[in-house]
Motif scaffolding. Sequence first.
Motif, PDB file in Angstrom:
ATOM      1  N   SER A  57       5.407  -0.189  -4.281  1.00  0.00           N
ATOM      2  CA  SER A  57       5.805   0.886  -4.935  1.00  0.00           C
ATOM      3  C   SER A  57       7.139   1.527  -5.503  1.00  0.00           C
ATOM      4  O   SER A  57       7.251   1.578  -7.060  1.00  0.00           O
ATOM      5  CB  SER A  57       5.941   2.024  -3.849  1.00  0.00           C
ATOM      6  N   GLU A 181       1.102  -1.991 -10.138  1.00  0.00           N
ATOM      7  CA  GLU A 181       0.898   0.264  -9.791  1.00  0.00           C
ATOM      8  C   GLU A 181      -0.422   0.154  -8.851  1.00  0.00           C
ATOM      9  O   GLU A 181      -0.367   0.547  -8.071  1.00  0.00           O
ATOM     10  CB  GLU A 181      -0.081   0.494 -11.490  1.00  0.00           C
ATOM     11  N   SER A 182      -1.522  -1.510  -9.201  1.00  0.00           N
ATOM     12  CA  SER A 182      -2.533  -1.053  -8.278  1.00  0.00           C
ATOM     13  C   SER A 182      -1.724  -1.110  -7.491  1.00  0.00           C
ATOM     14  O   SER A 182      -3.019  -1.188  -5.963  1.00  0.00           O
ATOM     15  CB  SER A 182      -3.738  -2.217  -9.654  1.00  0.00           C
ATOM     16  N   GLY A 183      -1.293  -2.768  -7.114  1.00  0.00           N
ATOM     17  CA  GLY A 183      -1.244  -3.259  -6.272  1.00  0.00           C
ATOM     18  C   GLY A 183      -0.806  -2.407  -4.819  1.00  0.00           C
ATOM     19  O   GLY A 183      -0.696  -2.010  -3.600  1.00  0.00           O
ATOM     20  N   SER A 184       0.159  -0.846  -5.887  1.00  0.00           N
ATOM     21  CA  SER A 184       0.380   0.051  -4.560  1.00  0.00           C
ATOM     22  C   SER A 184      -0.203   0.743  -4.187  1.00  0.00           C
ATOM     23  O   SER A 184      -0.232   1.492  -3.530  1.00  0.00           O
ATOM     24  CB  SER A 184       1.846   1.229  -5.287  1.00  0.00           C
ATOM     25  N   VAL A 185      -1.361   1.113  -4.898  1.00  0.00           N
ATOM     26  CA  VAL A 185      -2.336   2.177  -4.414  1.00  0.00           C
ATOM     27  C   VAL A 185      -2.949   1.094  -3.208  1.00  0.00           C
ATOM     28  O   VAL A 185      -3.740   1.871  -2.081  1.00  0.00           O
ATOM     29  CB  VAL A 185      -2.954   2.266  -5.588  1.00  0.00           C
ATOM     30  N   ILE A 186      -2.969  -0.020  -3.760  1.00  0.00           N
ATOM     31  CA  ILE A 186      -4.074  -0.835  -2.547  1.00  0.00           C
ATOM     32  C   ILE A 186      -3.124  -0.616  -1.198  1.00  0.00           C
ATOM     33  O   ILE A 186      -3.769  -0.627  -0.182  1.00  0.00           O
ATOM     34  CB  ILE A 186      -4.254  -2.450  -2.864  1.00  0.00           C
ATOM     35  N   MET A 187      -1.911  -0.240  -1.178  1.00  0.00           N
ATOM     36  CA  MET A 187      -0.897  -0.780  -0.537  1.00  0.00           C
ATOM     37  C   MET A 187      -0.777   0.759   0.483  1.00  0.00           C
ATOM     38  O   MET A 187      -0.977   0.753   2.056  1.00  0.00           O
ATOM     39  CB  MET A 187      -0.067  -1.212  -0.531  1.00  0.00           C
ATOM     40  N   GLN A 188      -0.968   2.220  -0.328  1.00  0.00           N
ATOM     41  CA  GLN A 188      -1.410   2.930   0.299  1.00  0.00           C
ATOM     42  C   GLN A 188      -2.723   3.266   0.706  1.00  0.00           C
ATOM     43  O   GLN A 188      -2.669   3.984   1.953  1.00  0.00           O
ATOM     44  CB  GLN A 188      -1.341   4.269  -0.759  1.00  0.00           C
ATOM     45  N   LYS A 189      -3.677   3.189   0.100  1.00  0.00           N
ATOM     46  CA  LYS A 189      -4.594   2.699   1.274  1.00  0.00           C
ATOM     47  C   LYS A 189      -4.857   1.808   2.638  1.00  0.00           C
ATOM     48  O   LYS A 189      -5.260   2.120   3.961  1.00  0.00           O
ATOM     49  CB  LYS A 189      -5.725   1.915   0.825  1.00  0.00           C
ATOM     50  N   VAL A 190      -4.208   0.423   2.668  1.00  0.00           N
ATOM     51  CA  VAL A 190      -3.802  -0.417   3.316  1.00  0.00           C
ATOM     52  C   VAL A 190      -2.941   0.991   4.818  1.00  0.00           C
ATOM     53  O   VAL A 190      -4.158   0.862   6.080  1.00  0.00           O
ATOM     54  CB  VAL A 190      -3.510  -1.377   3.395  1.00  0.00           C
ATOM     55  N   THR A 191      -2.116   1.264   4.408  1.00  0.00           N
ATOM     56  CA  THR A 191      -1.344   2.562   4.967  1.00  0.00           C
ATOM     57  C   THR A 191      -2.218   3.463   5.593  1.00  0.00           C
ATOM     58  O   THR A 191      -2.108   3.513   7.290  1.00  0.00           O
ATOM     59  CB  THR A 191      -0.386   3.334   4.265  1.00  0.00           C
TER      60      THR A 191
END
Length: 419
Positions: A57, A181-191
């Motif tokens: 992020s 950008e996609s990694g940060s979206v994925i990490m939000q989902k994991v969170t």
Amino acid sequence: MLKAWFAIPLWQRVIAALILGIIVGYAWGPGAESIKIIGDIFIAFIKMLVVPLIFFSLVAGVASIGDLRKLGSVGWRALLLFIVTGQIAVWLGLAIGTFAQPGAGIDGASMQIDQAALERAQSRQEEGVTIQQMILEMVPSSPVQVMADVNVLPLIIFSLLIGVGILMAKEEGEPVLKIFESGSVIMQKVTMLVMELTPFGVFALMAWVAGTLGTDALQALGQLVVLNYVGCFLIIGVIYASMIKFIARLPVIAFFRGIVDPMAVSYSTASSNATLPVTLRAAERNLGISNSVASFVISLGATINMNGTAMYLGLATLFGAQAFGVDLSWGDYFLISILGTLGAIGAAGIPGAGLIMMVLVFGAVGVPLATIALVAGIDRIMDMMRTTTNVSGDAAVATTVASLTDEIDRAEMISADDV
Ligand code: ASP
């Protein structure tokens, strides 16, 4: 059964777990320590999120400054207001924590946990880390090592540098930017997935606190909640109101009337991101802000402008320091103020993000991570108010910038009645 469980909103499950945990802890007494492992598992998952969440992020956040340049005067004004209000917020949290001493009622030493961290902190204080050493430790000489050690300060520097590198690489940097950008979206989902563990973690941690640490600890936690609300109310009622009145020169009441919807939604969802569409609608329809300023400032603000979170990071760090008897110097306060602002920028606009960012600040000033176990049980109630503060701040900055750049329909804002 599973369906019925998920049908209940997460925050309601968390509050129920909190109350139930306290009751069970009281009835059970010191034996409740045996279920603390559930809380520890929850916190271990939170720690798992720290490195990838900050890395993705922050890089994506810095790289988005490319758009700021395009927006010129609007972008720089917004960024300046984000940073200045963020700094004021952390110092407010530090001031409240210093005067009210919320953690003083907890005897951290009796918890006998995280002793190693405490000893490390104490020896660090005794040795007196020199400025030269501190600067050297901030250099991410081995990025992989830095990640493996969850050493957040050099990790932040590394992330900022990668973000700047992407900006400098222009078109050639775009594929990598997409990955971040996609990694940060994925990490939000994991969170979000990890947050589903909250009710269980909260139940176990509250039972443990109530059963082993007793009423004093509960009282201290209650005080922390109250102080968190006081800090947030001050930010909204004094800082934002002054910004609207003295910088934007607009009526304060009309501003708050215009953002009732996003305030209510942010309080119940504890997520700036989830509230984003509602904030945008209120900014354009009720506050009369032009679409370009509203969409830019508010969506950027939802990710990087989190004054409630910044204030809380300052307050919670002092809470932990007081509970575990860690003496903080002025240098530490300064470090907390910088990390609190950076942590708020790095925190995603989702429930519990502030809790994760505690690892960042605590680690740097030697406050034991066990503090997280103490406060995790009550985090959701505080998160709700932090988020309302964060979201109102996005609207306040957007309104101020729009007013300064003549991108606001004043008549529409003052007369808006469809709230
Ligand atoms: N939940 C907050 C937000 O979405 C972040 C935090 O946890 O402080 O703005």
